[in-house]
Write a protein that holds these residues in place. Structure first.
Motif, PDB file in Angstrom:
ATOM      1  N   GLN A  25       0.834  -1.199   0.000  1.00  0.00           N
ATOM      2  CA  GLN A  25       0.000   0.000   0.000  1.00  0.00           C
ATOM      3  C   GLN A  25       0.874   1.257   0.000  1.00  0.00           C
ATOM      4  OE1 GLN A  25      -2.366   0.140   3.563  1.00  0.00           O
ATOM      5  NE2 GLN A  25      -4.026   1.310   2.617  1.00  0.00           N
ATOM      6  N   THR A  27       2.428   4.576   1.183  1.00  0.00           N
ATOM      7  CA  THR A  27       2.638   5.080   2.542  1.00  0.00           C
ATOM      8  C   THR A  27       1.618   6.163   2.893  1.00  0.00           C
ATOM      9  OG1 THR A  27       4.977   4.596   2.290  1.00  0.00           O
ATOM     10  CG2 THR A  27       4.373   6.068   4.092  1.00  0.00           C
ATOM     11  N   ASP A  29      -1.335   6.390   2.097  1.00  0.00           N
ATOM     12  CA  ASP A  29      -2.636   5.813   2.430  1.00  0.00           C
ATOM     13  C   ASP A  29      -2.583   4.998   3.719  1.00  0.00           C
ATOM     14  OD1 ASP A  29      -3.650   6.952   0.136  1.00  0.00           O
ATOM     15  OD2 ASP A  29      -3.148   5.204  -1.100  1.00  0.00           O
ATOM     16  N   ARG A  30      -1.459   4.286   3.939  1.00  0.00           N
ATOM     17  CA  ARG A  30      -1.349   3.478   5.148  1.00  0.00           C
ATOM     18  C   ARG A  30      -1.169   4.351   6.394  1.00  0.00           C
ATOM     19  NH1 ARG A  30       2.508  -1.736   5.145  1.00  0.00           N
ATOM     20  NH2 ARG A  30       0.806  -2.543   3.872  1.00  0.00           N
ATOM     21  N   TYR A  31      -0.538   5.505   6.216  1.00  0.00           N
ATOM     22  CA  TYR A  31      -0.298   6.421   7.351  1.00  0.00           C
ATOM     23  C   TYR A  31      -0.978   7.764   7.055  1.00  0.00           C
ATOM     24  CZ  TYR A  31       3.399   3.067   8.534  1.00  0.00           C
ATOM     25  OH  TYR A  31       4.108   1.931   8.846  1.00  0.00           O
ATOM     26  N   SER A  76       7.649  -2.657   3.025  1.00  0.00           N
ATOM     27  CA  SER A  76       6.795  -2.193   4.117  1.00  0.00           C
ATOM     28  C   SER A  76       6.269  -0.789   3.880  1.00  0.00           C
ATOM     29  CB  SER A  76       7.577  -2.233   5.440  1.00  0.00           C
ATOM     30  OG  SER A  76       8.569  -1.227   5.445  1.00  0.00           O
TER      31      SER A  76
END
Lengths: 500, 500
Positions: A25, A27, A29-31, A76
């Motif tokens: 995903q 970054t 969007d994930r954070y 990651s």
């Protein structure tokens, strides 16, 4: 120390296989709590400047060409930069940074992109400054043992070039087949030889770096002693590209040993590991070159998933002790006498010593392939912790008690000689509730014991919220002052290292 | 490494005898071009604050009590401070600095006052902050080899305390009987063991320091690996008290060797010294603990003035090679084999090897008492230069050619293993015209060879005008930025390190 190129590659492919077959995903969007800074967005004019400076081939802006530069080694984090620049000279780096600073373009410096904390890829659309084409060895002085090279040299290639002159690099890492020396220096990389040869703050004699405004700071001294003013090179060692981009380095390289031996021990208690380490320091003294420990869970996982064989019976703890020196017979005598002593005194229950390359490789595999094996358990919560040596193993029983059946496996292994333990908690699949049981508890424990929440992996993108567990507020404030002084427009590797 | 307390004391008394029986001229008079900064002048109110804080006994303001604190070790500079403060805790240091910063009182931090470049005494009337009463050892961990102590601990006392635990300090200096560890760290002291154990940037694990504004920066980590953000401790290592006052240190201490041997060689050429050094690195490897050279003039002066005897015939060059390790028999075998090799190949013309303490001391005397002996020649122009190893000796023939009969003796000796030569030019009496022939020529030569104009002695008060020979303008500008950031009112050790 058999972390070879092949090993790195096989681990990489396994990680890639397990991490995802699809892209991670983004970054952003994930954070979602992290907001893009008020930087310029790349325009055609900016690109044209870079193409005029570097030529068409050294400016990547096709999204598919940029993809691997946007994703970290363990998949990651993922940025969406549309521009990868590949300078070949310090002057080009200077011009790029000066331009970016003037136009408020954020920059993400990147070496081999093997970092484990998301420090080497963009968080948003930062321009990627890749050092991959700055990969020339400038000189090797075989008398003083001084290596001068560009930042993009691959660690293993330096090792080979030095080996031909009877020298070696003072650091050794699992990622040596792809990591680059500028990244090693920028992240103050540790590794397996630190116990013998010390850290990069001691071994780096000189650094050339470019500040955010394009100014070149030439501290490229090849001298072992130079007390003419502030020791500026240390600003760039371990600041993860946030205070400047390292373009050249000078390393003091030790003599390559001609004799190498390896011991593998089984022990009944952690106290016995401490006593054995102390004896090793005394009796092996100057030939001790590595001192590692594994717990039973760490050995079990390589036996279970990788079908590796242990040369000794089962014990709660194990140690790997390497010696290296200049006289094989002397080293063997010292090691045998040491082994007789620690076994005679009941510190070590069982053990084997070898200097056969094949057997040594098999023993190193037991230690070095733990991470790879653990990934077969499913998802892995990984922690890279330094602790005072007496508390080295204290987190593991506490985590076992806390997590109970939530975890498949909780294991500890690492550099006992340097007080650096790798704590790994494996679960079948990532679970947010398990993460919440682990963090911030693991950091709080570490802080109470006056440990470090990042021993050697650095802070990068993923750990800024946790550095207060290891750094005082005054220190964090001083870090912010330094950042402001060195990079007032905050264009260099933003969202990294400093708490947001 | 037999620089004992007695040696330091005898050298000190000799220096005192030769330097002057009267007080040296005040620095303000000898260097009239340097103007006192716009600092406050000490008032009775200021003194009262200090007395309230520290008590009467820890505030000296009688001129005769202050005298020794105003004059440097070699009586080359002299301030006229009327106030010496002796804090016992970091909090007291913090309060003193905070008060001085607020009231614009300049401060000169002082440890053992053994510096050779006038860095540790006031130039004018700066308040002297002496660390002499901060001399507690906080802890010694004999497993990890970690020492935590206050800044005012005397190096030799630390050495003794560590010795009882089988450990040793990673640095050794001639001044160890009186120098203090805070000063060693603040000046990045080098010395005789650097070739084996590396420099203080590598060996100092942690520092506690107080900034000019009184803020305490606690980087007192006892960990060998800690990558949680910028490595702030390096700001205080080697910045000579201009960026903060070091109050506590953590040092990684190596295992104390149980076996010690010493060789003394005669050689025909400097090239043979280089070849012998290279062979020593290879064949003695991990047991090599010191590698020094002397030229014929250096040996002659100790033979002439101190009546010391050389154990071998006369040669143009000499080497002192020390080994230390954990097994006497192994070390002896390595050293004997090495000696047979270098003599058999004609690199070394004559040599002796011993492990008898008395004989080893006699050999070390030949090397360590050169400075003392040279002072009998009259006046001494001393230079502490680092050079790339191939050019190590190149200054001496050039100076001989340049000075001709102006000099009584021109000699070179030093740490060949670390590229650090001590160039000494003796004359019957100080002469300005001779000085002008030497400087800046010696610095220009050093700069052309990419050497350092101060290898280990630092910059202090006497060398700021010369650091541009070893530092680029960008680096000097960055130093100034750092100073401004850390000490905006410039109260800490003014007139030192930075070019005026």
């Amino acid at each position: 120390m058999f972390s070879s190129l092949n090993r790195a590659r096989s681990l990489l492919s396994l990680i890639r296989y397990y991490s995802s077959e699809v892209l991670p995903q983004l970054t952003k969007d994930r954070y979602p709590n992290i907001k893009r800074g008020n930087y310029a967005v790349l325009t055609q004019d900016h690109l044209q400047y870079f193409v005029d400076l570097l030529g068409r081939n050294r400016v990547l802006n096709d999204p598919s060409d940029c993809e691997t530069y946007n994703i970290d080694f363990i998949k990651s984090v993922r940025g969406y930069s549309q521009c990868v620049l590949k300078p070949q000279t310090t002057e080009e780096v200077s011009k790029i940074l000066s331009f970016c600073d003037e136009h408020r373009l954020a920059v993400c410096p990147q070496g081999g992109n093997t970092g484990l904390v998301g420090g080497s890829v963009p968080v948003f659309d930062e321009v990627i400054l890749s050092t991959t084409l700055m990969n020339k060895i400038i000189s090797i002085d075989d008398i003083s043992g001084v290596l001068v090279c560009e930042a993009g040299c691959i660690l293993e290639e330096l090792e080979h070039a030095l080996g031909e002159q009877g020298l070696m690099m003072p650091l050794d890492l699992g990622a040596k087949g792809s990591c680059r020396i500028g990244g090693n220096v920028s992240t103050n990389a540790g590794g397996l030889r630190l116990i013998r040869y010390g850290n990069l703050h001691g071994n780096v004699l000189g650094v050339e770096a470019v500040k955010a405004n394009g100014q070149i700071i030439d501290c490229l001294s090849t001298l072992k002693k130079d007390n003419t003013g502030y020791h500026l090179k240390h600003l760039f060692i371990g600041s993860e590209g946030t205070l400047g981009v390292v373009t050249k380095v000078v390393i003091h390289c030790p003599q390559k040993p001609t004799s190498l031996s390896l011991a593998f021990f089984g022990l009944e208690s952690f106290d016995n590991i401490l006593s054995t380490f102390k004896r090793a320091k005394k009796e092996l003294g100057e030939i001790l070159s590595s001192c590692e420990m594994l717990d039973a869970q760490s050995l079990n996982v390589v036996k279970t998933h990788l079908k590796l064989k242990s040369p000794i019976d089962d014990y709660p703890y194990y140690m790997v002790i390497e010696t290296s020196g200049s006289n094989e017979q002397h080293d063997e005598e010292k090691l045998n006498r040491f082994l007789e002593g620690v076994m005679g005194d009941g510190l070590v229950m069982d053990g084997t010593v070898t200097n056969e390359p094949g057997k040594m490789r098999s023993i190193w595999d037991l230690r070095e392939r733990i991470t790879e094996a653990l990934m077969y358990d499913g998802y892995l919560y990984k922690y890279d912790i330094s602790l005072p040596i007496k508390d080295f193993y204290s987190l593991i029983p506490k985590m076992i008690e806390r997590l109970g059946s939530d975890a498949t496996r909780i294991s500890g292994y690492g550099h006992i000689g340097d007080g650096n333990i790798h704590l790994n908690i494996s679960v079948p699949k990532f679970r947010q509730d398990v993460l919440k049981k682990i963090e911030p508890y693991v950091y709080e424990l570490t802080s109470q014991l006056k440990g470090s929440v990042s021993a050697e992996h650095g802070v990068g993108f993923r750990k800024p919220p946790y550095i207060h567990y290891s750094k005082s507020q005054n220190s964090i404030d001083l870090m912010k002052d330094l950042k402001k002084m060195m990079d007032p427009n905050n264009i260099l590797n933003p969202y990294k290292v400093l708490p947001f």
